[in-house]
Design a protein around this motif. Structure first.
Motif, PDB file in Angstrom:
ATOM      1  N   ASN A  77      20.711  -6.645  53.310  1.00 22.77           N
ATOM      2  CA  ASN A  77      20.429  -7.522  54.442  1.00 22.77           C
ATOM      3  C   ASN A  77      21.676  -8.319  54.802  1.00 22.77           C
ATOM      4  OD1 ASN A  77      20.626  -9.730  52.658  1.00 22.77           O
ATOM      5  ND2 ASN A  77      18.425  -9.801  52.321  1.00 22.77           N
ATOM      6  N   ASP A  78      21.513  -9.297  55.666  1.00 20.87           N
ATOM      7  CA  ASP A  78      22.664 -10.040  56.166  1.00 20.87           C
ATOM      8  C   ASP A  78      23.037 -11.243  55.308  1.00 20.87           C
ATOM      9  OD1 ASP A  78      23.614  -8.824  58.799  1.00 20.87           O
ATOM     10  OD2 ASP A  78      21.444  -8.830  59.063  1.00 20.87           O
ATOM     11  N   TRP A  79      22.470 -11.324  54.110  1.00 25.23           N
ATOM     12  CA  TRP A  79      22.863 -12.370  53.166  1.00 25.23           C
ATOM     13  C   TRP A  79      23.635 -11.780  51.984  1.00 25.23           C
ATOM     14  CZ3 TRP A  79      19.240 -13.299  56.690  1.00 25.23           C
ATOM     15  CH2 TRP A  79      19.188 -14.565  57.245  1.00 25.23           C
ATOM     16  N   THR A  80      24.018 -10.519  52.072  1.00 23.19           N
ATOM     17  CA  THR A  80      24.690  -9.853  50.953  1.00 23.19           C
ATOM     18  C   THR A  80      25.971  -9.143  51.395  1.00 23.19           C
ATOM     19  OG1 THR A  80      23.404  -7.810  51.267  1.00 23.19           O
ATOM     20  CG2 THR A  80      22.474  -9.477  49.801  1.00 23.19           C
ATOM     21  N   GLN A  81      26.524  -9.564  52.516  1.00 27.36           N
ATOM     22  CA  GLN A  81      27.686  -8.880  53.092  1.00 27.36           C
ATOM     23  C   GLN A  81      28.996  -9.584  52.795  1.00 27.36           C
ATOM     24  OE1 GLN A  81      26.879  -5.881  54.618  1.00 27.36           O
ATOM     25  NE2 GLN A  81      24.867  -6.492  53.831  1.00 27.36           N
ATOM     26  N   GLY A  82      28.949 -10.567  51.907  1.00 22.62           N
ATOM     27  CA  GLY A  82      30.137 -11.348  51.604  1.00 22.62           C
ATOM     28  C   GLY A  82      30.085 -12.706  52.290  1.00 22.62           C
ATOM     29  N   TYR A  83      30.849 -13.656  51.767  1.00 19.97           N
ATOM     30  CA  TYR A  83      30.852 -15.023  52.283  1.00 19.97           C
ATOM     31  C   TYR A  83      32.286 -15.463  52.492  1.00 19.97           C
ATOM     32  CZ  TYR A  83      28.983 -19.789  52.799  1.00 19.97           C
ATOM     33  OH  TYR A  83      28.607 -21.028  53.286  1.00 19.97           O
ATOM     34  N   GLY A  84      32.504 -16.199  53.584  1.00 20.26           N
ATOM     35  CA  GLY A  84      33.822 -16.715  53.894  1.00 20.26           C
ATOM     36  C   GLY A  84      33.953 -18.174  53.499  1.00 20.26           C
ATOM     37  N   TYR A  85      34.523 -18.967  54.386  1.00 24.16           N
ATOM     38  CA  TYR A  85      34.604 -20.415  54.182  1.00 24.16           C
ATOM     39  C   TYR A  85      33.470 -21.066  54.968  1.00 24.16           C
ATOM     40  CZ  TYR A  85      39.379 -19.997  52.239  1.00 24.16           C
ATOM     41  OH  TYR A  85      40.477 -19.690  51.475  1.00 24.16           O
ATOM     42  N   VAL A 134      40.935 -19.482  61.348  1.00 30.01           N
ATOM     43  CA  VAL A 134      39.739 -18.781  61.809  1.00 30.01           C
ATOM     44  C   VAL A 134      39.609 -17.444  61.097  1.00 30.01           C
ATOM     45  CG1 VAL A 134      38.632 -17.690  63.794  1.00 30.01           C
ATOM     46  CG2 VAL A 134      39.720 -19.939  64.048  1.00 30.01           C
ATOM     47  N   ASP A 135      40.695 -16.714  61.008  1.00 31.82           N
ATOM     48  CA  ASP A 135      40.663 -15.406  60.343  1.00 31.82           C
ATOM     49  C   ASP A 135      40.272 -15.543  58.874  1.00 31.82           C
ATOM     50  OD1 ASP A 135      41.483 -14.358  62.751  1.00 31.82           O
ATOM     51  OD2 ASP A 135      43.581 -14.115  62.143  1.00 31.82           O
ATOM     52  N   GLU A 136      40.849 -16.539  58.216  1.00 30.97           N
ATOM     53  CA  GLU A 136      40.577 -16.733  56.789  1.00 30.97           C
ATOM     54  C   GLU A 136      39.150 -17.203  56.564  1.00 30.97           C
ATOM     55  OE1 GLU A 136      42.660 -19.068  52.977  1.00 30.97           O
ATOM     56  OE2 GLU A 136      43.569 -19.136  54.982  1.00 30.97           O
ATOM     57  N   ALA A 137      38.705 -18.145  57.395  1.00 31.74           N
ATOM     58  CA  ALA A 137      37.380 -18.734  57.209  1.00 31.74           C
ATOM     59  C   ALA A 137      36.260 -17.738  57.434  1.00 31.74           C
ATOM     60  CB  ALA A 137      37.210 -19.935  58.143  1.00 31.74           C
ATOM     61  N   THR A 138      36.487 -16.772  58.309  1.00 38.91           N
ATOM     62  CA  THR A 138      35.411 -15.846  58.672  1.00 38.91           C
ATOM     63  C   THR A 138      35.535 -14.490  57.981  1.00 38.91           C
ATOM     64  OG1 THR A 138      36.633 -15.081  60.628  1.00 38.91           O
ATOM     65  CG2 THR A 138      35.133 -16.953  60.923  1.00 38.91           C
ATOM     66  N   SER A 139      36.519 -14.342  57.117  1.00 41.23           N
ATOM     67  CA  SER A 139      36.704 -13.072  56.407  1.00 41.23           C
ATOM     68  C   SER A 139      36.017 -13.117  55.047  1.00 41.23           C
ATOM     69  CB  SER A 139      38.189 -12.766  56.242  1.00 41.23           C
ATOM     70  OG  SER A 139      38.817 -13.745  55.427  1.00 41.23           O
ATOM     71  N   PHE A 140      35.939 -11.977  54.404  1.00 41.88           N
ATOM     72  CA  PHE A 140      35.291 -11.827  53.098  1.00 41.88           C
ATOM     73  C   PHE A 140      36.111 -12.566  52.047  1.00 41.88           C
ATOM     74  CE2 PHE A 140      34.205  -9.908  49.136  1.00 41.88           C
ATOM     75  CZ  PHE A 140      32.973  -9.310  49.242  1.00 41.88           C
ATOM     76  N   GLN A 141      35.554 -13.637  51.478  1.00 44.00           N
ATOM     77  CA  GLN A 141      36.249 -14.410  50.454  1.00 44.00           C
ATOM     78  C   GLN A 141      35.646 -14.221  49.067  1.00 44.00           C
ATOM     79  OE1 GLN A 141      39.017 -16.077  50.728  1.00 44.00           O
ATOM     80  NE2 GLN A 141      39.247 -15.908  52.954  1.00 44.00           N
ATOM     81  N   ILE A 142      34.346 -13.929  49.001  1.00 47.95           N
ATOM     82  CA  ILE A 142      33.685 -13.782  47.707  1.00 47.95           C
ATOM     83  C   ILE A 142      32.491 -12.857  47.854  1.00 47.95           C
ATOM     84  CG2 ILE A 142      32.191 -15.804  47.986  1.00 47.95           C
ATOM     85  CD1 ILE A 142      32.659 -16.402  44.982  1.00 47.95           C
ATOM     86  N   ASP A 143      32.222 -12.091  46.826  1.00 51.70           N
ATOM     87  CA  ASP A 143      31.122 -11.130  46.829  1.00 51.70           C
ATOM     88  C   ASP A 143      29.804 -11.855  46.556  1.00 51.70           C
ATOM     89  OD1 ASP A 143      29.581  -8.871  46.728  1.00 51.70           O
ATOM     90  OD2 ASP A 143      30.370  -8.138  44.832  1.00 51.70           O
ATOM     91  N   ASN A 144      28.812 -11.595  47.392  1.00 51.65           N
ATOM     92  CA  ASN A 144      27.479 -12.173  47.165  1.00 51.65           C
ATOM     93  C   ASN A 144      26.395 -11.090  47.161  1.00 51.65           C
ATOM     94  OD1 ASN A 144      27.403 -11.518  49.854  1.00 51.65           O
ATOM     95  ND2 ASN A 144      26.843 -13.564  50.590  1.00 51.65           N
ATOM     96  N   ASP A 145      26.771  -9.873  46.853  1.00 51.19           N
ATOM     97  CA  ASP A 145      25.832  -8.753  46.858  1.00 51.19           C
ATOM     98  C   ASP A 145      24.870  -8.870  45.678  1.00 51.19           C
ATOM     99  OD1 ASP A 145      24.481  -6.401  47.166  1.00 51.19           O
ATOM    100  OD2 ASP A 145      26.220  -5.088  46.958  1.00 51.19           O
ATOM    101  N   ASP A 146      23.572  -8.961  45.989  1.00 46.96           N
ATOM    102  CA  ASP A 146      22.567  -9.018  44.934  1.00 46.96           C
ATOM    103  C   ASP A 146      21.636  -7.802  44.970  1.00 46.96           C
ATOM    104  OD1 ASP A 146      20.994  -9.459  47.140  1.00 46.96           O
ATOM    105  OD2 ASP A 146      20.365 -11.488  46.582  1.00 46.96           O
ATOM    106  N   GLY A 147      22.086  -6.757  45.651  1.00 42.50           N
ATOM    107  CA  GLY A 147      21.309  -5.532  45.690  1.00 42.50           C
ATOM    108  C   GLY A 147      20.414  -5.378  46.899  1.00 42.50           C
TER     109      GLY A 147
END
Length: 483
Positions: A255-263, A239-252
């Motif tokens: 909003n809530d689609w640029t805060q990082g993505y987990g699993y 749960v901790d790994e899946a919901t934590s920041f795994q990859i950067d998705n910041d496109d400038g």
């Protein structure tokens, strides 16, 4: 909901949020004209507030779209915990018979974790290309991988499909069959359906259908770090790994689609995370507030819904119970009872009804595969007859300025299974008949605006939400005979 174990209910104040805050949330939704279908707010594991906009109902399952991805990720978590696979396993190793003759370095380096984090290395979503053939696994493995896996975020539903295919390969079970004893049974979820590819593998990235309460329970399981009723059914580390920041998705964009993505989970602002699906299906987990919010809807602007959550609900949580407020509770109860999506109310009838009555119109070739169209009127209702060369004629009941329940088969939804709908009709003008079909297990509401032009019929078809927003499809037909 006989087979579904229900969560405990309480008052908002007992769970540290005021009834007035929930009312403000509902007011903001109404003011911004956002079409929500349901919501369920959990605090400390109990339902503090819930509501359905009639004719949507608690027992109806709703299309989750990409919220399905979070359930697929959970299945991988179970499989990893049981030693059936590792997130470090190379993807090509699961399908030796489907790999291309030449395996690029980037494809060889792609691991299960890269599928989970949407970091496969593809420059963009390859789902559309993969679906062109009935062998989606082979199609995926033959796509060029432009970047080193783990270095480039590209939201890619085909990656989630590959997780479902890998799970089926290592377990010999479908994704849904694998999840039922591990997730569905312990949480007391409703019986679910999941769409499949042409080869019978769950689509993974979409296609799951569940109730609002099912979504809320799923979020609560994650809030409790995989523990349910005192039993650790999903490892807390997963749960901790899946919901934590795994990859950067910041496109400038802020909003809530640029805060990082987990699993297969999105990171949110305010320390929250979520699974979500197209047109407003949400499972929002707020760990700092010990709250979960499940929402189903038919909205084009998904950020607008989240903004209301952050502005109206998030600041209203207190650390403990609030004093009872019976007046506010009564007002909230009244508001919840009055939630509804009204049928259109224009002119109840028109002299042109007689001209349209029972006439069959043969439609020109069109994207809806609609071959014939007819309407038969009665005093307080009507019957819409839709012809399709593969499905045959379907008769749909319509209320006159009121919803009327029925079912319809639509090939593009749930593989053609009959869908619940509420239908109505009204006259927008003397010569324009509006037929509205609300598919209450989906985000979609369909409008047919019908206008006679001599012996011809012009149909304008539109939807409340669509992949091409605002598009109106015009279809013409010629009168064939009296029905």
């Amino acid at each position: 909901m006989e087979n579904q174990v229900r969560l405990p209910r309480t008052t908002p104040e007992a769970q540290g949020i005021s009834s007035n805050a929930v009312i403000e949330f509902l007011d903001a939704v109404r003011e911004q004209q956002l079409e929500l279908h349901s919501f369920m707010l959990l605090r400390f594991g109990q339902v503090a507030a819930e509501g359905w906009w009639a004719p949507y109902r608690p027992e109806y399952q709703h299309m989750l779209f990409s919220l399905s991805k979070s359930f697929t990720s959970t299945a991988i978590g179970f499989a990893a915990a049981e030693g059936l696979l590792s997130v470090n396993d190379p993807v090509v190793g699961f399908f030796p018979e489907e790999i291309p003759e030449t395996i690029s370095d980037n494809l060889a380096a792609m691991q299960v974790r890269h599928l989970l984090m949407m970091g496969t290395g593809h420059a963009a979503d390859v789902t559309g290309s993969v679906q062109k053939d009935d062998n989606w696994v082979k199609g995926f493995l033959n796509e060029p991988v432009e970047h080193a896996p783990g270095t480039h975020f590209a939201y890619n539903s085909a990656a989630t499909y590959m997780l479902a295919a890998i799970l089926q390969r290592v377990t010999g079970e479908s994704l849904l069959a694998f999840l039922k004893p591990r997730l569905f049974a312990p949480l007391g979820l409703s019986e679910a359906t999941w769409e499949t590819c042409p080869r019978g593998i769950a689509t993974g990235g979409w296609g799951l259908n569940l109730t609002t309460e099912d979504i809320a329970k799923f979020g609560q399981l994650y809030l409790q770090r995989g523990k349910w009723e005192g039993v650790q059914i999903l490892p807390a580390a997963w749960v901790d790994e899946a919901t934590s920041f795994q990859i950067d998705n910041d496109d400038g964009r802020a909003n809530d689609w640029t805060q990082g993505y987990g699993y297969q989970f999105w990171r949110c602002r305010h320390g929250a995370y979520r699974g979500d699906g197209a047109f407003g299906q949400y499972c929002i987990v707020m760990p700092e507030q010990e709250a979960v919010l499940a929402i189903t809807s038919g909205v084009a602007d998904m950020q607008a819904v989240l903004d209301i959550v952050w502005s109206k609900l998030l600041p209203a949580f207190s650390t403990g119970a609030l004093d009872p407020d019976e007046a506010a509770r009564a007002k909230l109860a009244e508001r919840l009872d009055d939630l509804r999506i009204d049928p259109p109310q224009d002119d109840p009838s028109s002299p042109n009804e007689a001209k349209l009555e029972g006439r069959i119109f043969r439609m020109e070739p069109n994207e809806l595969d609609l071959s014939t169209f007819a309407v038969r009127f009665a005093d307080r209702s009507a019957e819409l007859v839709l012809g399709n060369d593969r499905l045959g004629d379907q008769v749909v009941q319509l209320g006159r300025g009121a919803w009327k329940a029925d079912r319809i088969r639509i090939e593009s939804i749930k593989e053609g299974n009959a869908q619940r709908l509420e239908g109505c009709f009204t006259w927008k003008e003397r010569d324009k008949l509006l037929v509205r079909l609300m598919l209450v297990e989906t985000p979609f509401t369909y409008d047919f605006v019908c206008r006679l032009d001599g012996e011809a019929l012009e149909l304008q078809f539109s939807a409340n939400v669509a992949w091409e927003p605002g598009r109106v499809l015009t279809i013409r037909g010629q009168a064939a005979a009296l029905a």
